[in-house]
Design an enzyme around this catalytic site. Structure first.
Site, PDB file in Angstrom:
ATOM      1  N   TYR A 149       0.839  -1.206   0.000  1.00 50.72           N
ATOM      2  CA  TYR A 149       0.000   0.000   0.000  1.00 50.72           C
ATOM      3  C   TYR A 149       0.872   1.253   0.000  1.00 50.72           C
ATOM      4  O   TYR A 149       0.746   2.108  -0.875  1.00 50.72           O
ATOM      5  CB  TYR A 149      -0.908  -0.037   1.221  1.00 50.72           C
ATOM      6  CG  TYR A 149      -1.899   1.105   1.306  1.00 50.72           C
ATOM      7  CD1 TYR A 149      -2.979   1.183   0.437  1.00 50.72           C
ATOM      8  CD2 TYR A 149      -1.759   2.106   2.270  1.00 50.72           C
ATOM      9  CE1 TYR A 149      -3.900   2.235   0.518  1.00 50.72           C
ATOM     10  CE2 TYR A 149      -2.668   3.155   2.363  1.00 50.72           C
ATOM     11  CZ  TYR A 149      -3.738   3.202   1.484  1.00 50.72           C
ATOM     12  OH  TYR A 149      -4.642   4.245   1.575  1.00 50.72           O
ATOM     13  N   ASP A 150       1.786   1.326   0.976  1.00 44.38           N
ATOM     14  CA  ASP A 150       2.597   2.541   1.149  1.00 44.38           C
ATOM     15  C   ASP A 150       3.471   2.814  -0.070  1.00 44.38           C
ATOM     16  O   ASP A 150       3.494   3.920  -0.609  1.00 44.38           O
ATOM     17  CB  ASP A 150       3.525   2.409   2.364  1.00 44.38           C
ATOM     18  CG  ASP A 150       2.784   2.162   3.665  1.00 44.38           C
ATOM     19  OD1 ASP A 150       1.562   1.991   3.633  1.00 44.38           O
ATOM     20  OD2 ASP A 150       3.444   2.137   4.725  1.00 44.38           O
ATOM     21  N   VAL A 192     -12.360   2.915  13.624  1.00 39.80           N
ATOM     22  CA  VAL A 192     -13.604   3.592  14.015  1.00 39.80           C
ATOM     23  C   VAL A 192     -14.801   2.656  13.838  1.00 39.80           C
ATOM     24  O   VAL A 192     -15.636   2.512  14.751  1.00 39.80           O
ATOM     25  CB  VAL A 192     -13.806   4.899  13.212  1.00 39.80           C
ATOM     26  CG1 VAL A 192     -15.170   5.504  13.503  1.00 39.80           C
ATOM     27  CG2 VAL A 192     -12.701   5.912  13.532  1.00 39.80           C
TER      28      VAL A 192
HETATM   29  P1  NAD Z   1     -12.553   1.749  -0.203  1.00 47.81           P
HETATM   30  O1  NAD Z   1     -11.872   0.432  -0.109  1.00 47.81           O
HETATM   31  O2  NAD Z   1     -13.878   1.926   0.425  1.00 47.81           O
HETATM   32  O3  NAD Z   1     -12.688   2.201  -1.726  1.00 47.81           O
HETATM   33  C1  NAD Z   1     -11.802   1.847  -2.735  1.00 47.81           C
HETATM   34  C2  NAD Z   1     -12.621   1.541  -3.983  1.00 47.81           C
HETATM   35  O4  NAD Z   1     -11.735   1.207  -5.065  1.00 47.81           O
HETATM   36  C3  NAD Z   1     -13.549   0.346  -3.803  1.00 47.81           C
HETATM   37  O5  NAD Z   1     -14.827   0.665  -4.275  1.00 47.81           O
HETATM   38  C4  NAD Z   1     -12.894  -0.752  -4.631  1.00 47.81           C
HETATM   39  O6  NAD Z   1     -13.822  -1.702  -5.109  1.00 47.81           O
HETATM   40  C5  NAD Z   1     -12.245   0.054  -5.728  1.00 47.81           C
HETATM   41  N1  NAD Z   1     -11.104  -0.603  -6.382  1.00 47.81           N
HETATM   42  C6  NAD Z   1     -10.059  -1.228  -5.789  1.00 47.81           C
HETATM   43  N2  NAD Z   1      -9.211  -1.685  -6.719  1.00 47.81           N
HETATM   44  C7  NAD Z   1      -9.725  -1.329  -7.930  1.00 47.81           C
HETATM   45  C8  NAD Z   1      -9.313  -1.524  -9.265  1.00 47.81           C
HETATM   46  N3  NAD Z   1      -8.178  -2.178  -9.561  1.00 47.81           N
HETATM   47  N4  NAD Z   1     -10.093  -1.044 -10.268  1.00 47.81           N
HETATM   48  C9  NAD Z   1     -11.250  -0.386  -9.985  1.00 47.81           C
HETATM   49  N5  NAD Z   1     -11.698  -0.177  -8.733  1.00 47.81           N
HETATM   50  C10 NAD Z   1     -10.936  -0.648  -7.723  1.00 47.81           C
HETATM   51  O7  NAD Z   1     -11.531   2.829   0.380  1.00 47.81           O
HETATM   52  P2  NAD Z   1     -11.769   4.370   0.710  1.00 47.81           P
HETATM   53  O8  NAD Z   1     -11.629   4.526   2.163  1.00 47.81           O
HETATM   54  O9  NAD Z   1     -12.984   4.873   0.037  1.00 47.81           O
HETATM   55  O10 NAD Z   1     -10.472   5.001   0.028  1.00 47.81           O
HETATM   56  C11 NAD Z   1     -10.534   5.610  -1.253  1.00 47.81           C
HETATM   57  C12 NAD Z   1      -9.144   6.099  -1.637  1.00 47.81           C
HETATM   58  O11 NAD Z   1      -8.684   7.055  -0.675  1.00 47.81           O
HETATM   59  C13 NAD Z   1      -8.099   5.001  -1.699  1.00 47.81           C
HETATM   60  O12 NAD Z   1      -7.243   5.250  -2.789  1.00 47.81           O
HETATM   61  C14 NAD Z   1      -7.347   5.158  -0.404  1.00 47.81           C
HETATM   62  O13 NAD Z   1      -6.023   4.711  -0.532  1.00 47.81           O
HETATM   63  C15 NAD Z   1      -7.435   6.655  -0.166  1.00 47.81           C
HETATM   64  N6  NAD Z   1      -7.325   6.969   1.265  1.00 47.81           N
HETATM   65  C16 NAD Z   1      -8.342   6.688   2.122  1.00 47.81           C
HETATM   66  C17 NAD Z   1      -8.215   6.971   3.486  1.00 47.81           C
HETATM   67  C18 NAD Z   1      -9.306   6.680   4.474  1.00 47.81           C
HETATM   68  O14 NAD Z   1      -9.110   6.893   5.671  1.00 47.81           O
HETATM   69  N7  NAD Z   1     -10.464   6.225   4.074  1.00 47.81           N
HETATM   70  C19 NAD Z   1      -7.014   7.540   3.960  1.00 47.81           C
HETATM   71  C20 NAD Z   1      -5.986   7.800   3.052  1.00 47.81           C
HETATM   72  C21 NAD Z   1      -6.154   7.526   1.703  1.00 47.81           C
HETATM   73  N1  UDP Z   2      -6.715  -0.568  15.773  1.00 48.93           N
HETATM   74  C1  UDP Z   2      -7.105  -1.023  17.015  1.00 48.93           C
HETATM   75  N2  UDP Z   2      -8.192  -1.836  17.081  1.00 48.93           N
HETATM   76  C2  UDP Z   2      -8.923  -2.202  16.004  1.00 48.93           C
HETATM   77  C3  UDP Z   2      -8.524  -1.715  14.735  1.00 48.93           C
HETATM   78  C4  UDP Z   2      -7.404  -0.916  14.664  1.00 48.93           C
HETATM   79  O1  UDP Z   2      -6.492  -0.704  18.037  1.00 48.93           O
HETATM   80  O2  UDP Z   2      -9.917  -2.929  16.149  1.00 48.93           O
HETATM   81  C5  UDP Z   2      -5.554   0.348  15.696  1.00 48.93           C
HETATM   82  C6  UDP Z   2      -4.511   0.017  14.648  1.00 48.93           C
HETATM   83  O3  UDP Z   2      -3.558  -0.906  15.149  1.00 48.93           O
HETATM   84  C7  UDP Z   2      -3.911   1.378  14.364  1.00 48.93           C
HETATM   85  C8  UDP Z   2      -5.085   2.334  14.552  1.00 48.93           C
HETATM   86  O4  UDP Z   2      -6.048   1.633  15.347  1.00 48.93           O
HETATM   87  O5  UDP Z   2      -2.937   1.690  15.332  1.00 48.93           O
HETATM   88  C9  UDP Z   2      -5.734   2.757  13.240  1.00 48.93           C
HETATM   89  O6  UDP Z   2      -6.031   1.602  12.491  1.00 48.93           O
HETATM   90  P1  UDP Z   2      -6.759   1.638  11.080  1.00 48.93           P
HETATM   91  O7  UDP Z   2      -6.616   0.261  10.482  1.00 48.93           O
HETATM   92  O8  UDP Z   2      -8.113   2.190  11.205  1.00 48.93           O
HETATM   93  O9  UDP Z   2      -5.914   2.698  10.237  1.00 48.93           O
HETATM   94  P2  UDP Z   2      -4.354   2.831   9.909  1.00 48.93           P
HETATM   95  O10 UDP Z   2      -3.565   1.888  10.747  1.00 48.93           O
HETATM   96  O11 UDP Z   2      -4.235   2.520   8.466  1.00 48.93           O
HETATM   97  O12 UDP Z   2      -4.056   4.255  10.251  1.00 48.93           O
END
Ligand code: NAD
Ligand code: UDP
Ligand code: UDP
Length: 317
Positions: A149-150, A192
């Site tokens: 991912y990262d 959350v």
């Molecule tokens: P999510 O998993 O709900 O949505 C991702 C969507 O992309 C899904 O609908 C999935 O089916 C679709 N998808 C995955 N691979 C695909 C592919 N190869 N082709 C077409 N569609 C594909 O996640 P989200 O929380 O809505 O995140 C949306 C974007 O925002 C992501 O790129 C994520 O990395 C970024 N983001 C989200 C958060 C967060 O906290 N939610 C934080 C940082 C970055």
């Molecule tokens: N986490 C937790 N309990 C849970 C799910 C997640 O303590 O049931 C922790 C997790 O280890 C991380 C933080 O909450 O330290 C945020 O996790 P999340 O997966 O929501 O996001 P990210 O780690 O990608 O920031």
């Protein structure tokens, strides 16, 4: 009578959590929306209410394959975002960020569309500076379980800036910090949603590690507003990267206690093992977003959690 054609906007990952909120807002702003999703983590349920709108179009498509459509703007959100989902098929996660970005950038280059990239605070890894500013290069393990991912997202940023330099593609890169709200997936393991569901069921609330790690949680409506402000900025010389998130930082233990209080739950805290490479602290410095986009979140954690709790309660019934 003059006819003003609507702006046609492609949203990849449009059936996911953030994508569905974004599609709705864009339709409200009188855009025509082309939603592309392969439904890996997204669901039809997230967007079913939009299907009746004649300006909403849904394409089942995987962005690791080329896509030919004619659009004015692209929001590239496709990518699983929660650790259990992106670790399920790590190779596909990298392909989605890298091959998917190449295809969407190729599309932007051919059509002249502006393109937004949903980058992430994860590009900072387990950070040595706090709060994180955009000029920090990050501390990311290239071979760990979060790397797909990262590093995928870091490579996507590289591609965006190279397409800008090499082909003059208009790019908008946002580094999104933890976001929550209604329509989060109930089973994707994010903190959350996990805590709210556990508290509503009166089950133990699972804290990974000692709960002293921190995050900063942004309500989804605030985040979507920031994304649109970045895209709509008329001066395209600013392409980011820009942090979008809520600078209010709390420990995971405090979050658990807050959720238990707001749900009036009798749940107890349960301490589990901390996953590998879990960042110890995370909080955005949003000075740049304030300056360039005149944006900052307006929803307090308490208010946002209440709305999210109401959503999960309505799903339970
Ligand atoms: P999510 O998993 O709900 O949505 C991702 C969507 O992309 C899904 O609908 C999935 O089916 C679709 N998808 C995955 N691979 C695909 C592919 N190869 N082709 C077409 N569609 C594909 O996640 P989200 O929380 O809505 O995140 C949306 C974007 O925002 C992501 O790129 C994520 O990395 C970024 N983001 C989200 C958060 C967060 O906290 N939610 C934080 C940082 C970055
Ligand atoms: N986490 C937790 N309990 C849970 C799910 C997640 O303590 O049931 C922790 C997790 O280890 C991380 C933080 O909450 O330290 C945020 O996790 P999340 O997966 O929501 O996001 P990210 O780690 O990608 O920031
Ligand atoms: N591409 C796409 N849709 C388009 C234009 C291009 O999916 O409308 C894909 C195309 O398949 C290519 C990628 O985007 O693999 C990168 O395009 P670019 O023009 O940068 O590279 P090239 O086609 O020269 O390899």
């Amino acid at each position: 009578m003059t006819f003003t054609p609507k702006k046609r906007v492609l949203v990849t990952g449009g059936a996911g959590f953030l994508g569905a909120h974004l599609c709705k807002r864009l339709l409200e702003k009188q855009c025509e929306v082309v939603c592309v999703d392969n439904f890996f983590t997204g669901t039809k349920e997230n967007i079913v209410h939009l299907l009746e709108d004649p300006y909403f179009e849904l394409l089942r498509h995987d962005i690791t394959f080329p896509l030919y459509v004619e659009v004015d703007e692209i929001y590239n959100l496709a990518c699983p975002a929660s650790p259990i989902h992106y670790q399920y098929d790590p190779v596909q996660t990298v392909k989605t960020s890298v091959h998917g970005s190449i295809n969407m950038l190729g599309l932007a280059k051919r059509t002249g569309a502006k393109i937004f990239q949903a980058s992430t605070s994860e590009v900072y890894g387990d950070p040595e500076i706090h709060p994180q500013t955009e000029d920090y290069w990050g501390r990311v393990n290239p071979k760990g379980i979060r790397s797909c991912y990262d590093e995928g997202k870091r490579c996507a940023e590289t591609l965006f800036f190279d397409y800008q330099r090499q082909y003059d593609v208009k790019i908008k890169v946002a580094r999104i910090f933890n976001t929550y709200g209604p329509q989060m997936h109930p089973h994707d393991g994010r903190v959350v949603s996990n805590f709210i569901i556990q508290a509503l069921r009166e089950e133990p609330v699972t804290i990974y590690g000692n709960g002293m790690q921190t995050r900063s949680f942004c309500f989804v409506d605030d985040l979507v507003e920031g994304m649109i402000r970045l895209m709509d900025r008329t001066d395209d010389s600013f392409g980011g990267p820009v942090n979008l998130g809520n600078p209010h930082e709390i420990t995971i233990r405090e979050l658990a206690e807050k959720v238990i209080e707001l749900t009036n739950s009798n749940s107890v805290l349960k301490f589990n093992l901390l996953p590998h490479d879990d960042p110890k602290q995370r909080m955005p410095d949003i000075s740049l977003a304030r300056e360039k986009l005149n944006w900052s979140p307006t929803t307090s954690l308490e208010e946002g959690l209440q709305k999210t709790i109401e959503y999960f309660k309505s799903k339970k019934e």
